[in-house]
Design an enzyme around this catalytic site. Structure first.
Site, PDB file in Angstrom:
ATOM      1  N   HIS A  34      -6.578 -10.748   1.829  1.00 23.34           N
ATOM      2  CA  HIS A  34      -7.957 -10.861   1.367  1.00 23.34           C
ATOM      3  C   HIS A  34      -8.408 -11.963   1.761  1.00 23.34           C
ATOM      4  O   HIS A  34      -7.912 -13.237   2.017  1.00 23.34           O
ATOM      5  CB  HIS A  34      -8.207 -10.794   0.034  1.00 23.34           C
ATOM      6  CG  HIS A  34      -7.847  -9.225  -0.618  1.00 23.34           C
ATOM      7  ND1 HIS A  34      -7.611  -9.083  -2.148  1.00 23.34           N
ATOM      8  CD2 HIS A  34      -7.431  -8.047   0.027  1.00 23.34           C
ATOM      9  CE1 HIS A  34      -7.121  -7.838  -2.285  1.00 23.34           C
ATOM     10  NE2 HIS A  34      -7.250  -7.203  -1.127  1.00 23.34           N
ATOM     11  N   ARG A  48      -0.782  -0.992  -6.344  1.00 25.76           N
ATOM     12  CA  ARG A  48      -0.746  -2.009  -5.788  1.00 25.76           C
ATOM     13  C   ARG A  48      -1.671  -3.175  -6.501  1.00 25.76           C
ATOM     14  O   ARG A  48      -1.413  -4.550  -6.740  1.00 25.76           O
ATOM     15  CB  ARG A  48      -1.538  -1.977  -4.355  1.00 25.76           C
ATOM     16  CG  ARG A  48      -1.902  -3.204  -3.661  1.00 25.76           C
ATOM     17  CD  ARG A  48      -2.261  -2.703  -2.023  1.00 25.76           C
ATOM     18  NE  ARG A  48      -3.110  -3.639  -1.443  1.00 25.76           N
ATOM     19  CZ  ARG A  48      -2.533  -4.603  -0.627  1.00 25.76           C
ATOM     20  NH1 ARG A  48      -1.120  -4.694  -0.510  1.00 25.76           N
ATOM     21  NH2 ARG A  48      -3.103  -5.460  -0.085  1.00 25.76           N
ATOM     22  N   ARG A  98       0.868  -0.987  -0.115  1.00 22.50           N
ATOM     23  CA  ARG A  98      -0.035  -0.026  -0.067  1.00 22.50           C
ATOM     24  C   ARG A  98       0.756   1.142  -0.121  1.00 22.50           C
ATOM     25  O   ARG A  98       1.947   1.143   0.526  1.00 22.50           O
ATOM     26  CB  ARG A  98      -0.901   0.091   1.197  1.00 22.50           C
ATOM     27  CG  ARG A  98      -1.923  -1.053   1.342  1.00 22.50           C
ATOM     28  CD  ARG A  98      -2.653  -0.860   2.601  1.00 22.50           C
ATOM     29  NE  ARG A  98      -3.430  -2.126   2.658  1.00 22.50           N
ATOM     30  CZ  ARG A  98      -3.370  -3.097   3.129  1.00 22.50           C
ATOM     31  NH1 ARG A  98      -2.186  -3.515   3.921  1.00 22.50           N
ATOM     32  NH2 ARG A  98      -4.200  -4.228   3.449  1.00 22.50           N
ATOM     33  N   HIS A 123      -3.786   3.514  -5.238  1.00 19.00           N
ATOM     34  CA  HIS A 123      -4.158   2.039  -5.120  1.00 19.00           C
ATOM     35  C   HIS A 123      -3.676   1.269  -6.366  1.00 19.00           C
ATOM     36  O   HIS A 123      -3.768   0.184  -6.376  1.00 19.00           O
ATOM     37  CB  HIS A 123      -5.499   1.672  -4.473  1.00 19.00           C
ATOM     38  CG  HIS A 123      -5.422   0.916  -3.345  1.00 19.00           C
ATOM     39  ND1 HIS A 123      -4.868   1.111  -2.130  1.00 19.00           N
ATOM     40  CD2 HIS A 123      -6.221  -0.216  -3.076  1.00 19.00           C
ATOM     41  CE1 HIS A 123      -4.922   0.030  -1.255  1.00 19.00           C
ATOM     42  NE2 HIS A 123      -5.689  -0.417  -1.689  1.00 19.00           N
ATOM     43  N   LYS A 141      -1.992   0.242   7.621  1.00 17.82           N
ATOM     44  CA  LYS A 141      -3.203  -0.247   7.885  1.00 17.82           C
ATOM     45  C   LYS A 141      -3.719  -1.182   8.817  1.00 17.82           C
ATOM     46  O   LYS A 141      -4.601  -1.360   9.605  1.00 17.82           O
ATOM     47  CB  LYS A 141      -4.034  -0.660   6.590  1.00 17.82           C
ATOM     48  CG  LYS A 141      -5.330  -0.588   6.256  1.00 17.82           C
ATOM     49  CD  LYS A 141      -6.026  -0.914   5.119  1.00 17.82           C
ATOM     50  CE  LYS A 141      -7.546  -1.338   5.012  1.00 17.82           C
ATOM     51  NZ  LYS A 141      -7.988  -1.603   3.685  1.00 17.82           N
ATOM     52  N   TYR A 177     -10.834  -6.946  -7.163  1.00 15.86           N
ATOM     53  CA  TYR A 177      -9.931  -5.852  -6.648  1.00 15.86           C
ATOM     54  C   TYR A 177      -8.853  -5.577  -7.902  1.00 15.86           C
ATOM     55  O   TYR A 177      -8.469  -4.411  -7.968  1.00 15.86           O
ATOM     56  CB  TYR A 177      -9.186  -6.436  -5.394  1.00 15.86           C
ATOM     57  CG  TYR A 177      -8.138  -5.449  -4.950  1.00 15.86           C
ATOM     58  CD1 TYR A 177      -8.603  -4.511  -4.160  1.00 15.86           C
ATOM     59  CD2 TYR A 177      -6.940  -5.822  -5.002  1.00 15.86           C
ATOM     60  CE1 TYR A 177      -7.522  -3.518  -3.592  1.00 15.86           C
ATOM     61  CE2 TYR A 177      -5.760  -4.789  -4.544  1.00 15.86           C
ATOM     62  CZ  TYR A 177      -6.090  -3.624  -3.861  1.00 15.86           C
ATOM     63  OH  TYR A 177      -5.230  -2.880  -3.287  1.00 15.86           O
TER      64      TYR A 177
END
Length: 181
Positions: free
Chosen positions: A155, A132, A41, A129, A64, A164
């Site tokens: 995830h 990533r 990230r 993002h 995060k 994603y």
């Protein structure tokens, strides 16, 4: 919040990297290269210092999640970045601010840099993002190991990981592009 997309075109990625180096935008190049080659990230990339690249493994605590993460990055990428940063102090942030103090740029500035790259290369719906997601997109196309990618990204569900990284969108686009009654 908008759903950003990965950089999907390898030619555009090569052009971005080439142009960033040619323009002497080393900080932006390093951020882009780290993002698309580590899957970190942006908040974690911004905390990296030159000394972090000296070891074969990167050790960090994800901003995060607060989880410890240890992984090996591509040795060619690591050596290239170390070569480009050879005149920097080990304590220097890799994506450092130009304000004269050794601190990283802000997430907002990172967003502006990535958005500007998207505009320059006509790639829509990109943001921090996207770096990533680009890593995930190409990892999946290379290895087809959605379970490993799910684990890398932390995830909970493989279908979320596919969505994603834009694979579900690619599949829908292909299906509708070839559909005709």
């Amino acid at each position: 919040m908008r759903f950003v997309q990965p950089f999907r075109d390898p030619e555009i990625i090569r052009a971005i990297k080439k142009d960033l180096l040619k323009q002497g935008r080393l900080r932006d190049y390093a951020m882009f290269e780290l993002g698309i080659n580590t899957g970190l990230r942006i908040s974690d990339i911004l905390q990296l210092r030159k000394r972090d690249l000296k070891s074969r493994e990167l050790y960090l605590t994800e901003i995060k999640t607060g989880k410890q993460k240890t992984f090996q990055m591509n040795p060619t990428v690591r050596r290239e970045l170390l070569s480009l940063l050879k005149d920097w102090d080990d304590d220097d942030y890799i994506v450092k601010s130009r304000e004269g103090v050794n601190k990283p740029i802000t997430r907002n500035m990172a967003y502006k840099i990535i958005r500007r790259l998207g505009e320059e290369y006509n790639v829509r719906n990109v943001g921090t993002h996207s770096l990533r997601k680009t890593y995930g997109y190409f990892f999946y196309h290379q290895d087809k190991d959605i379970g490993m990618l799910q684990k890398i990204f932390n995830h909970s569900d493989p279908s979320f990981t596919l969505r994603y990284i834009g694979i579900i969108q690619d599949t829908m686009n292909e299906a509708t592009r070839s559909f005709r009654v």
